[in-house]
Write a protein that holds these residues in place. Structure first.
Motif, PDB file in Angstrom:
ATOM      1  N   ILE A  41       0.834  -1.200   0.000  1.00 36.52           N
ATOM      2  CA  ILE A  41       0.000   0.000   0.000  1.00 36.52           C
ATOM      3  C   ILE A  41       0.871   1.253   0.000  1.00 36.52           C
ATOM      4  CG2 ILE A  41      -1.887   1.192   1.157  1.00 36.52           C
ATOM      5  CD1 ILE A  41      -2.383  -1.597   2.567  1.00 36.52           C
ATOM      6  N   PRO A  53      -2.216  -6.558   3.048  1.00 41.55           N
ATOM      7  CA  PRO A  53      -2.551  -5.801   1.844  1.00 41.55           C
ATOM      8  C   PRO A  53      -3.722  -4.844   2.041  1.00 41.55           C
ATOM      9  CG  PRO A  53      -3.327  -8.046   1.623  1.00 41.55           C
ATOM     10  CD  PRO A  53      -2.573  -7.971   2.907  1.00 41.55           C
ATOM     11  N   MET A  54      -4.393  -4.915   3.169  1.00 43.72           N
ATOM     12  CA  MET A  54      -5.528  -4.027   3.404  1.00 43.72           C
ATOM     13  C   MET A  54      -5.253  -3.002   4.502  1.00 43.72           C
ATOM     14  SD  MET A  54      -8.097  -4.524   1.439  1.00 43.72           S
ATOM     15  CE  MET A  54      -8.128  -5.578  -0.003  1.00 43.72           C
ATOM     16  N   PRO A 107      -5.534 -11.836   0.316  1.00 45.70           N
ATOM     17  CA  PRO A 107      -5.711 -10.501  -0.283  1.00 45.70           C
ATOM     18  C   PRO A 107      -6.828  -9.690   0.367  1.00 45.70           C
ATOM     19  CG  PRO A 107      -6.204 -12.238  -1.863  1.00 45.70           C
ATOM     20  CD  PRO A 107      -5.660 -12.888  -0.663  1.00 45.70           C
ATOM     21  N   THR A 108      -7.711 -10.363   1.100  1.00 45.34           N
ATOM     22  CA  THR A 108      -8.722  -9.595   1.830  1.00 45.34           C
ATOM     23  C   THR A 108      -8.172  -8.973   3.100  1.00 45.34           C
ATOM     24  OG1 THR A 108      -9.387 -11.583   2.990  1.00 45.34           O
ATOM     25  CG2 THR A 108     -10.628 -11.033   1.026  1.00 45.34           C
ATOM     26  N   LYS A 127      -7.901 -10.338   5.915  1.00 48.27           N
ATOM     27  CA  LYS A 127      -8.558 -10.812   7.132  1.00 48.27           C
ATOM     28  C   LYS A 127      -7.835 -12.016   7.753  1.00 48.27           C
ATOM     29  CE  LYS A 127     -12.020  -8.014   6.877  1.00 48.27           C
ATOM     30  NZ  LYS A 127     -12.123  -6.935   7.862  1.00 48.27           N
ATOM     31  N   SER A 133      -4.527 -14.715  -5.350  1.00 50.40           N
ATOM     32  CA  SER A 133      -5.026 -13.336  -5.363  1.00 50.40           C
ATOM     33  C   SER A 133      -6.540 -13.252  -5.298  1.00 50.40           C
ATOM     34  CB  SER A 133      -4.570 -12.622  -6.630  1.00 50.40           C
ATOM     35  OG  SER A 133      -3.225 -12.866  -6.831  1.00 50.40           O
ATOM     36  N   ASP A 134      -7.226 -14.357  -5.593  1.00 47.52           N
ATOM     37  CA  ASP A 134      -8.679 -14.290  -5.456  1.00 47.52           C
ATOM     38  C   ASP A 134      -9.115 -14.749  -4.069  1.00 47.52           C
ATOM     39  OD1 ASP A 134      -7.994 -16.884  -5.740  1.00 47.52           O
ATOM     40  OD2 ASP A 134      -9.576 -17.403  -7.170  1.00 47.52           O
ATOM     41  N   SER A 135      -8.126 -14.986  -3.219  1.00 46.15           N
ATOM     42  CA  SER A 135      -8.342 -15.358  -1.808  1.00 46.15           C
ATOM     43  C   SER A 135      -9.053 -16.683  -1.615  1.00 46.15           C
ATOM     44  CB  SER A 135      -9.121 -14.264  -1.066  1.00 46.15           C
ATOM     45  OG  SER A 135     -10.503 -14.436  -1.213  1.00 46.15           O
ATOM     46  N   LYS A 136      -9.125 -17.483  -2.683  1.00 44.89           N
ATOM     47  CA  LYS A 136      -9.846 -18.745  -2.552  1.00 44.89           C
ATOM     48  C   LYS A 136      -8.917 -19.919  -2.254  1.00 44.89           C
ATOM     49  CE  LYS A 136     -14.009 -17.366  -3.891  1.00 44.89           C
ATOM     50  NZ  LYS A 136     -15.101 -17.268  -2.941  1.00 44.89           N
ATOM     51  N   ASP A 188     -24.802 -18.589   2.884  1.00 50.07           N
ATOM     52  CA  ASP A 188     -24.667 -17.362   3.676  1.00 50.07           C
ATOM     53  C   ASP A 188     -25.410 -17.497   5.006  1.00 50.07           C
ATOM     54  OD1 ASP A 188     -23.191 -16.279   1.745  1.00 50.07           O
ATOM     55  OD2 ASP A 188     -24.700 -14.885   0.979  1.00 50.07           O
ATOM     56  N   ARG A 223     -23.871 -17.519   8.672  1.00 48.89           N
ATOM     57  CA  ARG A 223     -24.325 -16.551   9.668  1.00 48.89           C
ATOM     58  C   ARG A 223     -24.792 -17.276  10.938  1.00 48.89           C
ATOM     59  NH1 ARG A 223     -24.204 -13.072  12.156  1.00 48.89           N
ATOM     60  NH2 ARG A 223     -25.548 -11.258  12.328  1.00 48.89           N
ATOM     61  N   GLU A 242     -21.883 -18.415  12.882  1.00 49.10           N
ATOM     62  CA  GLU A 242     -21.303 -17.279  13.577  1.00 49.10           C
ATOM     63  C   GLU A 242     -22.106 -16.934  14.825  1.00 49.10           C
ATOM     64  OE1 GLU A 242     -20.784 -13.302  11.554  1.00 49.10           O
ATOM     65  OE2 GLU A 242     -19.713 -14.713  10.248  1.00 49.10           O
TER      66      GLU A 242
END
Lengths: 719, 445
Positions: free
Chosen positions: B207, B248-249, B292-293, B295, B335-338, B372, B376, B379
Motif C-alpha cells: 500500500i 494488503p488491506m 488478499p482480503t 482478514k 489473489s482471489d483469496s480462494k 450465507d 451466519r 457465527e
C-alpha cells in the motif's frame, strides 16, 4: 386401722430420715426410738426373707400397685379374682367325701359362731383408739388427706387442673425426654460396667481423681468455706475408717484373696492395694490438695464409672425416703444397704452378694453424707431464692461469686437449725407438683457444681430436672405401697410421743407448702424454660428489628408459590380459529370447540421441595440442556442481555422478510471467484475520489458505499 | 345498501414477468412461527456438522520439481499462473487450472533463493546461490529460441531474497545488505545496512509502496523507506524472524514468522508491542502470506503443517497437513483469496482451499443464500459448546499432537514458575511482564 397404719408408716419414714441425716441433733431421744423401730423392721425383713425361701408361698401382695380397702392382715387378697369367697362353696366338695367329716364339723362350728368380719367395718377401721391416733385422724381429715388413694390431695388435683393444657403438654414432653435420657444413661452405664479392661478402669479413675483435685483447688480459691467443709468431710471419712475394719483385709473377699495371694500375683497386689487404701484413708489430712485427691479416690471407689444420672438416683434414694429408693431401680439392694448403714450387719441372705463390695460401701457412705449436706445446703439457698421475686432473680444475673458464697454461708447457718424440719417437709410433700418444683435446682451429683452462678442454667440441667420429676412420679405410688407393706408389721406403734411432736411440725410445713404451691409455679423448671425462651425471644426480636421493613418470610412464601405455579405444566389450546366456522376479528371460536381442543396438561411429577417449607428447589435447570448452553459470556459482549438479544433475534427467512434476510445474512467479506483482489489503495478508502475500476472486495458497510459505488458493483457483477 | 365482497390487489400476488419467482404470501406473525431460537440452533448445529463433513481442503499436488521447493510467486494478472523455484536451481511455471507445469527453467546453480514477479506480469526475477539476479520473460521463448534471462546481474555476495515494487520498475534484494535496484541499471540505487548479519528476506509494502521491511538473522526486523538513504527503525525479537508479510488491506500492519514457533503481527508505528501473537505451530515458522482480503493469513511451518490464522486471533482457525507433506518452506495465498499454495521439502506444491468446506464452482443464488445463512448461523451460535466443539475439532498427526501437549506443559510450568517467583519474592520486586512485551527485546530508531 389401715389409715392409722399408713400414718404410722409415714411417721416412721420421717423418723428414719432424721436418724440417717442428723444423728447428732437428736442424740438421746431418737436413739431409743431408733433401736425399736429398727428392730421392728429387721424382724419384718427376716420374716420376709424366710417366707421368700419357699417359692410357692411367696406373697403376691408385694407387687400390688394399688391401694385398696380390702386388705387383710394375713395378706389374703380378695382382689385379684374379684369374687368373694363363699363358705358354702368350700363346703360343697366336703359333703361328697365322708373322710372329711371332722373338717366339716369344724367348719359348721365356725359358721355358727359370730366372728370379726373381714375386712372390718369402716367405723371400726376409722375408730381411733389412742390419743395419738385420734390426733392424726383429726389432722388428716381436716386436711382432706387421702387415706385410700394417697396420690393426690384435692388441693393438688386442683393445682393440676390449674395447669394449662400447654403446660401439661410441656411437662409431659419433658418427662418423656427425661425418661428416654434415663434409659439411655442406664444402658450406657451397663455397657460401661461390662468393660473388663483393667487399664480402662484405672485410667478412668485417674482421670476422675485429677478432675476432683482440680475442682477442689478451684473451690478452695473461690469458696474457702466450702473447701473447708470438704476437708471436714475427709476428716470424718478418716474417723470412719479408723473405726471400721473395712480395708484391713479382714472381710470375706479379703480373706479369699489372702488364700489366693500365695500363688496369684494379682490377688497379692489387690490386697496390697487395699492396705494402701486403708493407710491413705487413715492418714491425717495435712494439705488440702492431698485430701482432695483422696476424696476423689473415695468417690471413684463408690461409683467408678456410673454416669451422672444413676448416681443421682442413688443419692436421692438415700436422702429422704429409703423406701422410694428401694423400689426404684435394679440395684436396689445395694442402695438399701447404703441407705441404712445400721442394717449392714444383717442376715446373710441379703448380705451375701454384697460382701465383696464392702470397700465401696464405706466410701459411698462418706460420699452420701457429703451429698446430704450439700443437698440441704442447696435447698436452703433455693428457699432463699424462692423468697425473692422473679424480677429480682433476673437482676441477680450479675451477682458475683462472692454474693453466692455469702448466700451459701448464710444457708449453712440456717441449715443447722432448720435442717430436720426441711427434711420432713420434703418427705411429706407427696404431691407431684410440689415435689417436682421443690426438688430441682441443680441437683447434680458433681460436688463442686454448686459454685456456678445460679443463673447459668443449661439445657442439660433442665433435662436432669425433668428427669428428677419423672423419678418422683414413678416413686410416688410406691410410697403408698410401702406404707401398706409397713402395715403388715403389727408392732409399729412405737415412739408415739416423739412422733406426735414431730407430726405438728410436719403438718405445719405441709400447710405452708400447700398454700405456697401456686406461687411456686415460677420455680426451677419453669423458670429455666422461661429463661431459655427469653434468650430465643431476644434473638428473634433482634432479627425482627434488623429486618423490620421487609417481611422476608412472606416474600419467600410468595416467591415459592409463584415458582410452583410457574413450574406447573400448562394446558395446550389447539383450537384453530376459523376452522370449520367463521373466523375473523371479533369472532372467537365457540366454547364447545375450545373445550374440545384444549389439551389438559398431565400432572407433572411432584416437586422435590414439596415437603420442604423453606426451600425452593429450582427444577428449571435441565441437565440435558446444560450441555448446549453457553456458560460464560463470550468476549465481545459486556452484558449477558446483549448476548441473549443477539441469540434471540432470528435471522432465518422464516421469521424475516426476504430483504431483511438478505441483509442479515450478507457475509462481511464477499469475494468473487476468479477476481484478483488487489491491495487496498488510498482511493478505495475515499481519500481521492477516483472511480474504482476493479472493486472485487465488498466491505459490508452499506453507509460507506455510495449509490454510485453500488451501481458500479452491480455493473461488475453483471459482467 | 353496501355489498360486501372480497377484493384483492393484484399487485400483491401477480408477478411482473414470467421469470420472476412466484410470490408466496407469508405471515410473519411470530406466534405462528414459534421456537425460533431452538430451530435456529438446530440449523446451526447441522450447518456446523455439514461444514465438517464437507471440509476437504486438499485440491491438488503439483509435482515435477526434483528438489525441495524453496520459493513461490503469484502472477499479478493471471490467477491460474504460479511460479516456483526449487533447491536445485530450477524454476517452474504452473498452470493451476490444468494443474500442470507449463514451463521449466534451469535458472541458477544451487538454490533459487527468491522469486518475484513484476507488477505488470510480463517478467519475473530470480535470485540464487550463484550470486546472480536474473530477470526472465513470463512467456516462454518462441520456437527455436533459447531459454535465456532478459537480464543477469552479477553481485558480489549471495542474495537471499528479492521483492519487486508494486508500482514502479524497482526491486529490492537482500543478502549482506538491502539493495534497491532500478531495473535498467546493473548497480543498486542504494544499499542499506544495519548490523552485519545476513538478511533473509525483504518485502515491499503493497500500500505504502515506498516502505519495505526486512528481517535479519540477528533477530531483528528492519523497516526502510526507499526514499531515504538510511533504515527507518528496527525491532529486535527474542529469536530470528524468517520472513515478514505486509497486510494488503492495512498499510501499517505486518506479520513476522518467527523461529520461536510464533507469528507476530506488528503495527509498524508501535513496534514495542506486537498487536497479536499467533501461536499454534510447534516448530519454526518459515513463511507467511496474507490473504488478499487482509482478514487472514497463512503460515508455513517446519512442523509439516500450514495454518490459517485470522488476523485478530492468536489461535489458528485451520490447520492443513497431509501424511506426505514434509517441512513446508513456502506458502502463498492466491489473489482471489480462494486458494492456498504451499511448497514443501518433498518437491511438491500443494493446492488447498482457503475455506475448507467451501463449495467450488458456480453457486445458484439459493445455494448462495443458504451458505450465507448457514455461515451466519454458525457465527451466531459459535459460542454454544456443542457447536464450538464440533467446529473446532481437527485431526492432527500424532507428532504434532504430542508436541502440542508437551509445549502446553512447558508453558504451564513456566507460568507457574513465574507465579511462584512473584509469590515468594518481596512484593513489587518482581514485575509481571505481559507475554507480548516479553517477546520484544528492543526497538531501535
Amino acid at each position: 386401722m389401715s389409715s392409722s397404719r399408713a400414718a404410722e408408716s409415714l411417721l416412721a419414714l420421717n423418723q428414719q430420715e432424721e436418724l440417717e441425716d442428723l444423728p447428732r441433733e437428736y442424740p438421746l431421744s431418737t436413739s431409743e426410738d431408733e433401736g425399736d423401730s429398727d428392730g421392728e423392721r429387721k424382724h419384718q425383713k427376716l420374716l420376709e426373707a424366710i417366707s421368700s425361701l419357699d417359692g410357692k408361698n411367696r406373697w403376691k401382695l408385694a407387687e400390688r400397685s394399688e391401694a385398696s380397702l380390702k386388705v387383710s392382715e394375713f395378706s389374703v387378697s380378695s382382689e385379684g379374682s374379684g369374687e368373694k369367697l363363699v363358705l358354702s362353696d368350700l363346703l360343697e366338695p366336703v359333703k361328697t367325701s365322708s373322710s372329711l367329716a371332722a373338717v366339716k364339723k369344724q367348719l359348721n362350728r365356725v359358721k355358727s359362731k359370730k366372728t370379726v368380719e373381714l375386712p372390718l367395718h369402716r367405723e371400726e377401721i376409722e375408730r381411733a383408739r389412742t390419743p395419738l391416733e385420734q390426733e392424726i385422724f383429726n389432722l388428716l381429715h381436716k386436711n382432706k388427706q387421702p387415706v385410700t388413694d394417697p396420690l393426690l390431695t384435692p388441693m393438688e388435683k386442683a393445682s393440676l387442673k390449674a395447669m394449662s393444657l400447654e403446660e401439661v403438654k410441656m411437662r409431659r414432653a419433658e418427662l418423656q425426654r427425661a425418661r428416654a435420657l434415663q434409659s439411655y444413661y442406664e444402658a450406657r452405664a451397663r455397657r460401661e460396667k461390662k468393660i473388663k479392661s483393667k487399664k480402662y478402669h484405672k485410667l478412668l479413675k485417674k482421670g476422675k481423681a485429677k478432675q476432683a483435685l482440680k475442682e477442689f483447688e478451684k473451690l478452695r480459691k473461690v469458696n474457702p468455706a466450702a473447701a473447708l467443709e470438704e476437708l471436714e468431710k475427709l476428716e470424718k471419712a478418716r474417723m470412719m475408717e479408723r473405726m471400721s475394719l473395712k480395708h484391713q483385709n479382714s472381710g470375706k473377699w479379703a480373706k479369699s484373696k489372702a488364700v489366693m495371694a500365695k500363688y496369684d500375683l494379682e490377688a497379692r497386689q489387690a490386697m496390697q492395694e487395699q492396705l494402701a487404701r486403708n493407710k491413705e484413708l487413715m492418714q491425717k489430712i495435712q494439705a488440702a490438695s492431698e485430701s482432695a485427691e483422696e476424696e476423689g479416690g473415695a468417690e471413684e471407689e463408690g461409683e467408678p464409672f456410673v454416669p451422672d444420672v444413676v448416681n443421682e438416683v442413688q443419692v436421692k434414694a438415700d436422702t429422704p425416703n429409703p423406701w422410694m429408693f428401694r423400689n426404684h431401680s435394679g440395684d436396689t439392694k445395694e442402695a438399701e444397704v447404703q441407705g441404712d448403714p445400721e442394717e449392714l450387719a444383717e442376715p446373710a441372705a441379703q448380705e451375701a452378694p454384697e460382701s465383696e463390695e464392702e470397700g465401696p460401701v464405706v466410701a459411698e457412705e462418706i460420699l452420701l453424707k457429703e451429698f446430704k449436706e450439700r443437698r440441704s445446703l442447696r435447698q436452703k439457698s433455693r428457699l432463699n431464692q424462692i423468697a425473692k421475686p422473679v424480677g429480682s432473680q433476673e437482676a441477680k444475673d450479675l451477682s458475683s461469686q462472692e454474693v453466692l458464697s455469702e448466700l451459701r454461708a448464710l444457708s449453712q447457718k440456717l441449715n443447722r437449725e432448720s435442717h430436720q424440719s426441711r427434711k420432713q417437709e420434703l418427705s411429706s410433700t407427696r404431691t407431684v407438683l410440689a415435689v417436682q418444683r421443690e426438688e430441682p435446682a441443680g441437683e447434680e451429683e458433681e460436688p463442686l457444681l454448686l459454685q456456678r452462678p445460679e443463673r447459668a442454667r443449661t439445657l442439660d440441667e433442665l433435662e436432669e430436672l425433668g428427669k428428677k420429676g419423672c423419678f418422683q412420679n414413678k416413686e410416688l405410688p410406691r410410697v403408698a405401697v410401702e406404707g401398706q407393706q409397713l402395715e403388715r408389721n403389727p408392732s409399729n406403734h412405737l415412739g408415739v410421743p416423739k412422733e406426735k411432736k414431730r407430726k405438728e411440725q410436719m403438718i405445719d410445713l405441709q400447710n405452708l407448702l400447700t398454700t405456697k404451691s401456686p406461687s411456686m409455679k415460677s420455680l426451677a423448671v419453669p423458670t429455666t424454660v422461661e429463661e431459655l425462651e427469653d434468650e430465643e425471644r431476644d434473638q428473634r426480636q433482634m432479627i425482627k428489628e434488623a429486618f423490620a421493613g421487609d417481611d422476608v418470610i412472606r416474600d419467600f412464601l410468595k416467591e415459592k408459590r409463584e415458582a410452583v405455579e410457574a413450574s406447573k405444566p400448562k394446558d395446550v389450546d389447539l383450537t384453530l380459529p376459523g376452522w370449520g366456522e367463521w373466523g375473523g376479528v371479533g369472532l372467537k371460536p365457540s366454547a364447545k370447540k375450545r373445550r374440545r381442543f384444549l389439551v389438559k396438561a398431565p400432572e407433572g411429577p411432584p416437586r422435590k421441595d414439596k415437603n420442604l417449607p423453606n426451600v425452593i428447589l429450582n427444577e428449571k435447570r435441565n441437565i440435558h440442556a446444560v450441555a448446549h448452553q453457553v456458560r460464560m459470556l463470550p468476549y465481545p459482549f459486556t452484558h449477558h442481555q446483549q448476548f441473549e438479544r443477539t441469540i434471540q433475534t432470528p435471522i432465518g427467512s422464516t421469521w424475516n422478510t426476504q430483504r431483511s434476510f438478505q441483509k442479515l445474512t450478507m457475509p462481511k467479506v464477499v469475494t468473487k471467484p476468479g477476481h484478483i483482489i488487489k491491495p487496498i489503495k488510498a482511493e478505495d478508502v475515499g481519500y481521492r475520489s477516483s472511480s474504482r475500476s476493479d472493486l472485487s472486495v465488498v466491505q459490508r458497510n452499506p453507509k460507506r458505499l455510495s449509490i454510485r459505488h453500488k451501481k458500479q458493483l452491480k455493473k461488475i457483477s453483471v459482467d | 345498501m353496501k355489498v360486501k365482497m372480497l377484493s384483492r390487489n393484484p399487485d400483491s400476488y401477480v408477478r411482473e414477468t414470467k421469470l420472476d419467482l412466484q410470490r408466496v404470501p407469508r405471515n410473519y406473525d411470530p406466534t405462528l412461527h414459534p421456537f425460533e431460537v431452538p430451530r435456529e440452533y438446530v440449523r446451526a448445529l447441522n450447518a456446523t456438522k455439514l461444514e465438517r463433513v464437507f471440509a476437504k481442503p486438499f485440491l491438488a499436488s503439483l509435482d515435477g520439481h526434483r528438489d525441495g521447493v524453496s520459493c513461490l510467486a503469484k502472477h499479478p494478472k493471471s490467477l491460474a499462473t504460479v511460479l516456483s523455484g526449487a533447491c536445485d536451481g530450477e524454476v517452474r511455471i504452473w498452470n493451476l487450472t490444468k494443474r500442470k507445469c507449463i514451463r521449466m527453467i534451469q535458472a541458477h546453480e544451487g538454490f533459487v533463493r527468491g522469486i518475484c514477479t513484476r507488477f505488470c506480469g510480463t517478467s519475473f526475477f530470480t535470485v540464487g546461490d550463484d550470486k546472480t539476479v536474473k530477470q526472465w520473460k513470463m512467456d516462454g521463448p518462441s520456437y527455436g529460441e533459447e531459454e535465456e534471462p532478459l537480464h543477469t546481474i552479477l553481485g558480489k555476495t549471495v542474495y537471499t531474497g528479492i521483492d519487486h515494487h508494486w508500482k514502479e520498475a524497482v526491486f529490492a534484494t537482500c543478502g549482506q545488505q538491502v539493495d534497491i535496484w532500478d531495473e535498467q541499471r546493473t548497480s543498486p540505487i542504494c544499499s542499506m545496512t544495519w548490523g552485519f548479519d545476513s538478511i533473509s528476506s525483504v518485502k515491499f509494502n503493497p500500500i505504502e509502496t515506498f516502505l519495505l521491511g526486512s528481517c535479519a538473522s540477528d533477530r531483528n526486523i528492519v523497516l526502510y523507506d526507499m526514499r531515504q538513504a538510511t533504515p527507518l527503525k528496527k525491532v529486535i525479537l527474542d529469536m530470528r524472524t524468517n520472513t515478514i508479510c505486509w497486510n494488503p488491506m492495512e498499510a501499517f500492519i505486518f506479520t513476522a514468522a518467527n523461529e520461536d514457533y510464533n507469528l507476530y503481527t506488528f503495527d509498524m508505528r508501535a513496534l514495542d508491542t506486537p498487536v497479536m501473537i499467533h501461536m499454534d505451530h510447534v516448530s519454526a515458522v518459515l513463511d507467511v502470506d496474507y490473504s488478499p482480503t487482509g482478514k487472514d493469513f497463512v503460515s508455513a511451518s517446519f512442523d509439516k503443517s500450514i495454518r490459517i490464522f485470522p488476523v485478530d486471533r492468536s489461535r489458528s482457525r485451520e490447520v492443513y497437513h497431509t501424511k506426505r507433506m514434509q517441512h513446508v518452506i513456502c506458502v502463498k495465498w492466491t489473489s482471489d483469496s480462494k486458494y492456498i499454495m504451499c511448497g514443501s521439502d518433498e518437491m511438491n506444491i500443494r493446492l488447498w482451499k482457503a475455506n475448507a468446506s467451501e463449495k467450488l464452482g458456480v453457486l445458484t443464488s439459493r445455494e448462495k443464500a443458504a451458505t450465507d445463512y448457514n455461515q451466519r448461523l454458525k457465527e451466531k451460535f459459535q459460542h454454544h459448546p456443542h457447536i464450538k466443539r464440533i467446529s473446532r475439532h481437527r485431526h492432527l498427526p500424532k507428532s504434532i499432537y504430542s508436541q502440542i501437549q508437551e509445549q502446553r506443559i512447558m508453558k504451564e510450568a513456566r507460568r507457574r514458575k513465574e507465579l511462584n517467583r512473584i509469590k515468594h519474592s518481596k512484593p513489587g520486586s518482581v514485575q509481571r511482564v505481559s507475554e507480548k512485551k516479553k517477546r520484544v527485546v528492543a526497538v531501535v530508531k
